[in-house]
Every structure is written in structure tokens, then in C-alpha cells.
Design an enzyme around this catalytic site. Structure first.
Site: not given
Length: 263
Positions: A34, A60-61, A87, A152, A156
Site C-alpha cells: 500500500d 505505489d502502483v 486491487n 471511472y 474499469k
């Protein structure tokens, strides 16, 4: 299900933490990642009381090097990893005319490219060890098309498409891919939400509060999908019905259904 080794981004809260908790109780070796270091360190203690081998890695993704360092570290200490859960995600609400391009770039870099980076980093490791399983968390927003959520929804939908493509691409390497598409449920998604619509936070809170499922319920469905190597997880019944309606009803009927939900 036999205990395995699992790496979870966004693992310090919400769905990620619920998954970590279930796995820790099942004797799995768990690594939560995270970017919120304070929160990650805070929940690590509770997980280690259940499974002492649980670890936390700041990650950090949006940073490829962070994910690459995590993969290298897990290979060193665990000898590999069996399940990678992509996730981490954020939310954005607003009309196409009001949403700045910077918000589009922000949400795509986290919601889509964060998953891309996770898959790209861990695929060679999975191939080397001869097996692996990606869990990519998308949303019903990626299957439906609710107005004023174009950034958004698009982020997704791209995760759904990426996951379905990788299901075909990675199958010969004994690598499974599951895409998870929950509707709204109680989580901290709204904390970092960007919105150009007044009062959206309170509306989001009402939607989350109205969910019949919580993060633990969805985590349990994901664990069952892992065991059965399911390709898709659509946890919410109402979300499944809306998706079926989109697929089978004439487009004009479906649009009337969508607009009726806004009233």
C-alpha cells in the site's frame, strides 16, 4: 484450500485487507502492499497476530520500480508467489465536459496502468515457476455505462478487457486470471475520489450503505473463485441483473432502465 503465497496491492484497507485477513487465518503467507505507509504498518500488527509471517511493503502502483522491487523481494524471501491481487484503485465522477484531462490521466494511471504494471512485473515470475494466478479488481462500472462516470467506467472496462485477454494469452503458461466486478459496497474508495458533481460524496455513502454485501463477503467469493479458477466474479445480484439486461435487451430499453435508476 491449501495455503499459498499471496501479494495484495491496496492491502491495508477495504477489500484488500479483508482478503489478507481471510488468507492469514487460512495459514497463507501474506504480503500487503500500500502507498499509505502509516495505515499499512498499523494493520500489519493485527495480521501478524494471526499469521506471524505476514509482511507489509510500501508500494505505489503508479511506480513500476515499486512493484518490481516487491516481486524481487518475494522471490528472495518466499521463493516466489502464487497469487497476485491487483486491487488498488481510485474513483472519479463527472460529466465529460467538466472532467479535466488531468483527472483522466490520474485515474488511468492508477486503475488501469496499476493493473498493467502488476501483471507485467509478475508474469515472468509466474512463467519461471510454472504457475500463478492474477486477481484483477475491476467493477460493475466496467461492464455497465452509468452516466457521469465516463473516466471511472472506462478505466474499469479496460481492466475487464485486459483480464479477458490475459486469460487467453497466459493459459498456455498455466497462469490463471480472474477479474472481479463488484457494485458499490462499504469501503474507503470515496476518500480519494475526485468529483465535479456537488454532493457526490453523500450520494456515494448512501450507495455503499445500501449494499447487502460487505468487503468480507466479496473477499470470500474471490477465495472461492481462486479455488475453482473462475474467470469472472460478479458478487452483487443487482449488478448481475443489470449486466444481463444490457446484454440481452434492446439498447433503447436498457437506456430507459439506466435513466429510471437516476430518478
Amino acid at each position: 484450500m491449501k495455503p499459498q503465497r499471496i501479494f495484495i496491492t491496496g492491502g491495508a484497507s477495504g477489500l484488500g485487507y479483508s482478503l489478507a485477513l481471510i488468507c492469514a487465518k487460512g495459514g497463507w503467507r501474506v504480503c500487503i502492499a500500500d502507498r499509505d505507509i502509516e495505515r499499512g504498518e498499523a494493520v500489519l500488527g493485527s495480521l501478524q497476530k494471526i499469521q506471524p509471517q505476514t509482511i507489509f511493503m510500501p508500494c505505489d502502483v503508479t511506480q513500476f520500480d515499486d512493484l518490481n522491487a516487491a516481486a524481487t523481494k518475494l522471490q528472495e524471501i518466499w521463493g516466489g508467489v502464487d497469487v497476485v491481487v491487483n486491487n488498488a484503485g481510485v474513483a472519479q465522477v463527472g460529466s465529460i465536459s467538466d472532467t479535466p484531462l488531468s483527472d483522466w490521466q490520474w485515474i488511468m494511471d492508477i486503475n488501469l496502468m496499476g493493473v498493467v504494471r502488476g501483471c507485467k512485473v509478475f508474469t515472468p515470475l509466474f512463467q519461471q515457476q510454472g504457475h500463478g494466478h492474477f486477481i484483477n479488481v475491476a467493477s460493475m462500472a466496467g461492464l455497465l455505462d452509468v452516466p457521469n462516470m465516463s473516466a471511472y467506467n472506462a478505466s474499469k472496462a479496460a481492466v475487464v478487457s485486459l483480464s479477458e485477454t490475459l486469460q487467453n494469452e497466459l493459459k498456455p503458461h498455466n497462469i490463471a486470471v480472474t477479474v472481479v466486478c463488484p457494485s458499490f459496497f462499504r469501503t474507503n474508495l470515496g476518500q480519494g475520489m475526485r468529483s465535479t458533481i456537488t454532493g457526490m460524496q453523500s450520494k456515494l455513502d448512501k450507495l455503499m450503505a445500501g449494499s447487502k454485501l460487505n468487503a468480507a463477503d466479496i473477499a470470500r467469493q474471490i477465495m472461492r473463485a481462486l479455488d475453482k479458477k473462475k474467470s469472472h466474479v460478479l458478487p452483487h445480484r443487482q449488478g448481475r441483473i443489470a449486466w444481463y439486461a444490457k446484454r440481452w435487451l434492446p439498447r433503447t430499453w436498457y437506456q430507459r432502465l439506466i435513466h429510471s435508476q437516476k430518478k
